[in-house]
Design an enzyme around this catalytic site. Structure first.
Site, PDB file in Angstrom:
ATOM      1  N   TYR A   1       0.801  -1.222   0.000  1.00  0.00           N
ATOM      2  CA  TYR A   1       0.000   0.000   0.000  1.00  0.00           C
ATOM      3  C   TYR A   1       0.838   1.279   0.000  1.00  0.00           C
ATOM      4  CZ  TYR A   1      -3.676  -3.285   1.154  1.00  0.00           C
ATOM      5  OH  TYR A   1      -4.542  -4.350   1.120  1.00  0.00           O
TER       6      TYR A   1
ATOM      7  N   HIS B   1      -4.878   5.910  -1.309  1.00  0.00           N
ATOM      8  CA  HIS B   1      -5.523   5.815   0.003  1.00  0.00           C
ATOM      9  C   HIS B   1      -4.544   6.124   1.141  1.00  0.00           C
ATOM     10  CE1 HIS B   1      -9.464   5.054   1.423  1.00  0.00           C
ATOM     11  NE2 HIS B   1      -9.397   3.773   1.705  1.00  0.00           N
TER      12      HIS B   1
ATOM     13  N   TYR C   1      -5.618  -0.812   9.386  1.00  0.00           N
ATOM     14  CA  TYR C   1      -6.225  -0.639   8.073  1.00  0.00           C
ATOM     15  C   TYR C   1      -7.252   0.488   8.154  1.00  0.00           C
ATOM     16  CZ  TYR C   1      -3.688  -4.704   6.505  1.00  0.00           C
ATOM     17  OH  TYR C   1      -2.669  -5.572   6.199  1.00  0.00           O
TER      18      TYR C   1
ATOM     19  N   ASN D   1     -10.364   1.192   7.284  1.00  0.00           N
ATOM     20  CA  ASN D   1     -11.751   1.103   7.739  1.00  0.00           C
ATOM     21  C   ASN D   1     -11.900   0.865   9.238  1.00  0.00           C
ATOM     22  OD1 ASN D   1     -12.235   1.422   5.051  1.00  0.00           O
ATOM     23  ND2 ASN D   1     -13.126  -0.578   4.728  1.00  0.00           N
TER      24      ASN D   1
ATOM     25  N   ASN E   1     -14.659   5.833   4.854  1.00  0.00           N
ATOM     26  CA  ASN E   1     -14.765   4.790   5.876  1.00  0.00           C
ATOM     27  C   ASN E   1     -13.799   4.972   7.044  1.00  0.00           C
ATOM     28  OD1 ASN E   1     -16.908   3.465   4.654  1.00  0.00           O
ATOM     29  ND2 ASN E   1     -15.555   2.244   3.378  1.00  0.00           N
TER      30      ASN E   1
END
Length: 188
Positions: free
Chosen positions: A14, A19, A64, A66, A110
């Protein structure tokens, strides 16, 4: 003490994805303030340092996106910061744009939904970092978990510079000034 939280996803896969704009902003502050964000506490990487003469705790939740609130709530309870500022990506802003807010809804994000649910409030300051709208017919998850194109990476670098300037105002209780200066349409 001011707590600055950057939202993102942990893991090498990531790194530098859209994001993870919040993580990238924390990395920029870390470099500017010579603060190592390597201590593991409450499911987060944290670092204590000084930014623009103010004591700060830099936070990168490792739960993470969310589930960001699972990490941030115990940190807020433990450190009881004078101010909480959250940095995160936003698909409604062009790449290179930022928006500063004193509080507000999750707006469909989120990570912010998780923070609001765990903190029990919408009253925390934030800087939204533009990552651009997803192309039509592309899955949202594929877009936000994708990497920036070369031109977008250059615009993101400008947005991160602007984020640092906004934070300098925000940590000295000049959030209104930061909003006036940075909450404008960016044309590229």
């Amino acid at each position: 003490m001011i707590m600055i939280v950057g939202l993102g996803n942990p893991g090498k896969e990531y790194v530098n994805t859209r994001h993870n704009a919040g993580f990238m902003a924390i990395d920029r502050i870390s470099r500017l303030s010579s603060t190592d964000v390597t201590t593991v506490k409450f499911k987060a990487l944290i670092g204590k340092g000084v930014f623009e003469g103010k004591k700060v705790i830099l936070v990168k939740p490792q739960t993470y996106m969310n589930s960001s609130g699972e990490s941030v709530r115990p940190l807020v309870d433990y450190y009881k910061p004078d101010k909480l500022i959250v940095l995160y990506d936003d698909i409604t802003l062009d790449v290179g744009g930022i928006r500063v807010r004193k509080e507000g809804s999750a707006g469909g994000h989120n990570g912010i939904k998780s923070l609001i649910a765990h903190l029990g409030t919408t009253e925390f300051e934030r800087v939204r970092i533009g990552i651009g709208e997803k192309p039509a017919k592309m899955d949202l998850a594929d877009w936000v978990l994708g990497h920036f194109h070369k031109e977008d990476a250059e615009n993101l670098d400008k947005a991160l510079d602007d984020t640092m300037e906004a934070l300098k105002l925000m940590i000295f209780d000049s959030t209104d000034e930061a909003m006036n200066r940075f909450n404008r349409k960016v044309s590229r």
